[in-house]
Design a protein around this motif. Structure first.
Motif, PDB file in Angstrom:
ATOM      1  N   UNK A  44       0.789  -1.226   0.000  1.00  0.00           N
ATOM      2  CA  UNK A  44       0.000   0.000   0.000  1.00  0.00           C
ATOM      3  C   UNK A  44       0.814   1.267   0.000  1.00  0.00           C
ATOM      4  N   UNK A  45       2.058   1.204  -0.489  1.00  0.00           N
ATOM      5  CA  UNK A  45       2.905   2.403  -0.498  1.00  0.00           C
ATOM      6  C   UNK A  45       3.997   2.252  -1.540  1.00  0.00           C
ATOM      7  N   UNK A  46       4.382   3.336  -2.208  1.00  0.00           N
ATOM      8  CA  UNK A  46       5.500   3.242  -3.168  1.00  0.00           C
ATOM      9  C   UNK A  46       6.831   3.038  -2.443  1.00  0.00           C
ATOM     10  N   UNK A  47       7.659   2.206  -3.019  1.00  0.00           N
ATOM     11  CA  UNK A  47       8.969   1.914  -2.439  1.00  0.00           C
ATOM     12  C   UNK A  47      10.100   2.567  -3.208  1.00  0.00           C
ATOM     13  N   UNK A  48       9.846   2.921  -4.469  1.00  0.00           N
ATOM     14  CA  UNK A  48      10.884   3.475  -5.331  1.00  0.00           C
ATOM     15  C   UNK A  48      10.370   4.717  -6.038  1.00  0.00           C
ATOM     16  N   UNK A  49      11.216   5.733  -6.117  1.00  0.00           N
ATOM     17  CA  UNK A  49      10.989   6.858  -7.017  1.00  0.00           C
ATOM     18  C   UNK A  49      11.668   6.520  -8.332  1.00  0.00           C
ATOM     19  N   UNK A  50      10.910   6.517  -9.421  1.00  0.00           N
ATOM     20  CA  UNK A  50      11.451   6.193 -10.731  1.00  0.00           C
ATOM     21  C   UNK A  50      11.717   7.478 -11.477  1.00  0.00           C
ATOM     22  N   UNK A  51      13.000   7.779 -11.720  1.00  0.00           N
ATOM     23  CA  UNK A  51      13.412   9.008 -12.389  1.00  0.00           C
ATOM     24  C   UNK A  51      14.131   8.605 -13.664  1.00  0.00           C
ATOM     25  N   UNK A  52      13.370   8.552 -14.763  1.00  0.00           N
ATOM     26  CA  UNK A  52      13.949   8.046 -15.999  1.00  0.00           C
ATOM     27  C   UNK A  52      14.334   6.593 -15.821  1.00  0.00           C
ATOM     28  N   UNK A  53      15.591   6.292 -16.118  1.00  0.00           N
ATOM     29  CA  UNK A  53      16.078   4.921 -15.938  1.00  0.00           C
ATOM     30  C   UNK A  53      16.653   4.702 -14.544  1.00  0.00           C
ATOM     31  N   UNK A  54      16.636   5.738 -13.717  1.00  0.00           N
ATOM     32  CA  UNK A  54      17.198   5.648 -12.374  1.00  0.00           C
ATOM     33  C   UNK A  54      16.101   5.379 -11.348  1.00  0.00           C
ATOM     34  N   UNK A  55      16.482   4.752 -10.251  1.00  0.00           N
ATOM     35  CA  UNK A  55      15.540   4.518  -9.160  1.00  0.00           C
ATOM     36  C   UNK A  55      16.145   5.019  -7.860  1.00  0.00           C
ATOM     37  N   UNK A  56      15.269   5.472  -6.971  1.00  0.00           N
ATOM     38  CA  UNK A  56      15.711   5.948  -5.664  1.00  0.00           C
ATOM     39  C   UNK A  56      14.712   5.475  -4.622  1.00  0.00           C
ATOM     40  N   UNK A  57      15.222   5.025  -3.481  1.00  0.00           N
ATOM     41  CA  UNK A  57      14.350   4.527  -2.416  1.00  0.00           C
ATOM     42  C   UNK A  57      13.531   5.649  -1.804  1.00  0.00           C
ATOM     43  N   UNK A  58      12.261   5.360  -1.562  1.00  0.00           N
ATOM     44  CA  UNK A  58      11.445   6.253  -0.750  1.00  0.00           C
ATOM     45  C   UNK A  58      11.744   5.954   0.728  1.00  0.00           C
ATOM     46  N   UNK A  59      11.142   6.739   1.612  1.00  0.00           N
ATOM     47  CA  UNK A  59      11.330   6.477   3.045  1.00  0.00           C
ATOM     48  C   UNK A  59      10.819   5.083   3.393  1.00  0.00           C
ATOM     49  N   UNK A  60       9.671   4.716   2.829  1.00  0.00           N
ATOM     50  CA  UNK A  60       9.144   3.364   3.069  1.00  0.00           C
ATOM     51  C   UNK A  60      10.064   2.313   2.449  1.00  0.00           C
ATOM     52  N   UNK A  61      10.659   2.643   1.314  1.00  0.00           N
ATOM     53  CA  UNK A  61      11.563   1.706   0.658  1.00  0.00           C
ATOM     54  C   UNK A  61      12.766   1.370   1.514  1.00  0.00           C
TER      55      UNK A  61
END
Length: 298
Positions: A44-61
């Motif tokens: 029930x929450x996003x784990x990754x920020x998807x920025x183009x081909x890059x990914x970054x962990x969210x706080x929940x991630x």
């Protein structure tokens, strides 16, 4: 939430993207993306920020990554315990071996282990102490050979404790000595090890203790290559006696080294403190106790 979803998520983070994670897991990029999306939906929450081909962990991630790695370690330990019920008729040993001296000390032991337990699969990692320690803490290895650890995160079983010898070109001004003090090598270039080798730190500390900083002329993790460089007149290399004895060749002389006592090759097999050790790993440790350093090759 499924283990395969957690594994896909972890690999995306570690590999830096979905495509590389797919290559590691041997599945398509779209399959990895689907599994991560299913995991996010179930939580029930996003784990990754998807920025183009890059990914970054969210706080929940960040929270899920830590817990997911722990859950997969527990899964591995559970499977290892179940494998033990079959008395080593199957199983896996994930082991790290020192890159320095591995052929001299461990080839025979490895062959003997395979003879006794032919159905145990073995995954090997060769490297310096730092690489092996990191792999053990990450849960990628069960046991590994490393210089005696000072970190309480590791438990260990001693294997060998060797002094270092100095190997010099035969035409070096000090080559005719029976033994040599470390301080006498202050003007000679040193052939060093890769930075993942803790032995480098000990060597630098010992040299500074006797009054000089070594002048580096090259680096390698391959002992035979370092000795070849010595034969070519490129400097001095310090090797554990048990390794140096097997690498003497024309153009090189081996001298006993007088050095601070801590400049030794004290190899132990280490594992994460408190970790479950499979019978496959315990069988390896038992085999080591059968063959002390003087008889390391059966």
């Amino acid at each position: 939430m499924e283990f395969k979803q957690l594994r896909s998520f972890i690999e995306v983070v570690h590999r830096g993207g979905f495509t590389q994670a797919g290559k590691t897991l041997h599945i398509s990029q779209s399959a990895v993306s689907k599994q991560v999306a299913q995991l996010e939906h179930s939580l029930g929450t996003p784990l990754l920020d998807r920025i183009g081909s890059q990914v970054r962990l969210t706080a929940a991630g960040h929270v899920v990554l830590q817990r997911a790695e722990a859950m997969l370690r527990l899964q591995t330990e559970l499977l290892s315990e179940l494998d033990d019920l079959n008395q080593l008729t199957r199983g896996e040993l994930r082991m790290g071996l020192p890159q320095l001296g591995g052929d001299t000390l461990f080839a025979g032991l490895f062959a003997e282990y395979r003879r006794r337990y032919p159905n145990v699969s073995i995954q090997l990692l060769e490297g310096g102490s730092r690489n092996i320690e990191q792999a053990i803490l990450a849960g990628e290895l069960d046991v590994g050979g490393s210089l005696l650890p000072t970190d309480p995160a590791f438990a260990w079983q001693a294997f060998c404790d060797e002094p270092l010898d100095a190997l010099l070109p035969v035409d070096h001004p000090l080559a005719q000595r029976g033994q040599i003090g470390l301080e006498e090598l202050a003007d000679t270039p040193f052939l060093m090890y890769q930075r993942s080798f803790v032995l480098n730190d000990r060597l630098l500390q010992a040299c500074q203790q006797v009054g000089f900083t070594p002048r580096e002329s090259g680096r390698s993790g391959q002992a035979d290559f370092l000795v070849a460089l010595v034969a070519a007149g490129q400097g001095v290399v310090l090797l554990p006696s048990v390794v140096a004895r097997g690498l003497e060749r024309p153009g090189v002389v081996r001298l006993t080294l007088r050095a601070p006592e801590f400049l030794r090759w004290d190899i132990a097999f280490i594992w994460r403190q408190g970790a479950y050790l499979s019978k496959a790993a315990l069988a390896w440790l038992a085999l080591l106790r059968e063959y002390p350093i003087s008889r390391a090759v059966p």
